[in-house]
Motif scaffolding. Structure first.
Motif, short mmCIF file in Angstrom:
data_model
loop_
_atom_site.label_atom_id
_atom_site.label_comp_id
_atom_site.label_asym_id
_atom_site.label_seq_id
_atom_site.Cartn_x
_atom_site.Cartn_y
_atom_site.Cartn_z
N LYS A 169 77.52 -72.27 -18.83
CA LYS A 169 76.72 -72.65 -17.67
C LYS A 169 76.23 -74.07 -17.81
CE LYS A 169 73.91 -69.26 -18.51
NZ LYS A 169 72.77 -68.31 -18.51
N VAL A 170 76.09 -74.74 -16.68
CA VAL A 170 75.41 -76.03 -16.67
C VAL A 170 74.27 -75.94 -15.66
CG1 VAL A 170 77.15 -76.99 -15.10
CG2 VAL A 170 75.69 -78.52 -16.37
N ILE A 171 73.10 -76.38 -16.08
CA ILE A 171 71.92 -76.29 -15.22
C ILE A 171 71.32 -77.68 -15.09
CG2 ILE A 171 69.64 -75.22 -14.94
CD1 ILE A 171 70.85 -73.06 -17.01
N ALA A 198 59.57 -84.54 -21.65
CA ALA A 198 60.49 -83.81 -20.77
C ALA A 198 61.47 -82.99 -21.60
CB ALA A 198 61.24 -84.79 -19.88
N GLU A 199 61.99 -83.60 -22.66
CA GLU A 199 62.96 -82.89 -23.49
C GLU A 199 62.32 -81.67 -24.16
OE1 GLU A 199 65.57 -85.26 -25.89
OE2 GLU A 199 66.22 -83.49 -27.02
N VAL A 216 71.35 -79.24 -18.73
CA VAL A 216 71.41 -78.31 -19.86
C VAL A 216 72.76 -77.62 -19.85
CG1 VAL A 216 70.38 -76.24 -20.87
CG2 VAL A 216 68.92 -77.90 -19.70
N HIS A 217 73.41 -77.60 -20.99
CA HIS A 217 74.64 -76.82 -21.16
C HIS A 217 74.31 -75.59 -21.97
CE1 HIS A 217 76.73 -80.79 -20.50
NE2 HIS A 217 77.35 -80.00 -19.66
N VAL A 218 74.72 -74.43 -21.48
CA VAL A 218 74.53 -73.19 -22.24
C VAL A 218 75.92 -72.59 -22.47
CG1 VAL A 218 73.45 -70.92 -22.26
CG2 VAL A 218 72.30 -72.82 -21.12
N GLU A 254 70.49 -82.87 -22.12
CA GLU A 254 70.61 -84.32 -21.88
C GLU A 254 69.54 -84.71 -20.89
OE1 GLU A 254 74.49 -85.68 -20.22
OE2 GLU A 254 75.20 -83.81 -21.13
N ILE A 255 68.78 -85.72 -21.20
CA ILE A 255 67.82 -86.24 -20.23
C ILE A 255 68.45 -87.50 -19.63
CG2 ILE A 255 65.48 -87.15 -19.89
CD1 ILE A 255 65.33 -84.28 -20.75
#
Lengths: 79, 79
Positions: free
Chosen positions: B40-42, B54-55, B5-7, B77-78
């Motif tokens: 942030k990237v998680i 999942a998404e 995940v990009h925030v 992104e999955i």
């Protein structure tokens, strides 16, 4: 030209932010979440026109400023 | 299944971290850097086996915890 840099803690390094997120997700009832790692993403607008030169330049930025290479790894995407 | 995940702060929102990076890069002699935005990237490890489910689950996590949707946008992104 745009570059996107991801900076993540290396695998063996404790990630308290990621742990906090994992814990909070559990508290909110999200099950089935194993590990969580949190890092930084940095988007750069560059004047460069040459892809290879731009990547080399961004690599230098990572080594000098964007990442602490003792505990962090980075990867660079030129887009 | 893994999700990334990009925030990022929304476009109109002032990004002091990005500004600080841009300024520091200038100080270090890196020229030709226009805008810098930091987010942030998680990375999440999920038990899910179904991509669509999942998404949807990760989207719910973003709405409830990972992003402040008033000032931040996210993408999933999955992998």
């Amino acid at each position: 030209m745009k570059a996107r840099v991801h900076v993540m803690l290396k695998d063996g390094v404790l990630d308290p932010q990621g742990e906090a997120v994992r814990h909070a997700l559990g508290t909110l009832g999200f099950e089935g979440v194993g590990g969580v790692r949190q890092g930084k993403v940095i988007d750069l607008d560059l004047d460069a026109t040459d892809r290879t030169a731009a990547e080399a330049r961004v690599r230098e930025m990572c080594e000098k400023l964007l990442a602490n290479t003792v505990i962090e790894r980075y990867d660079i995407e030129i887009v």
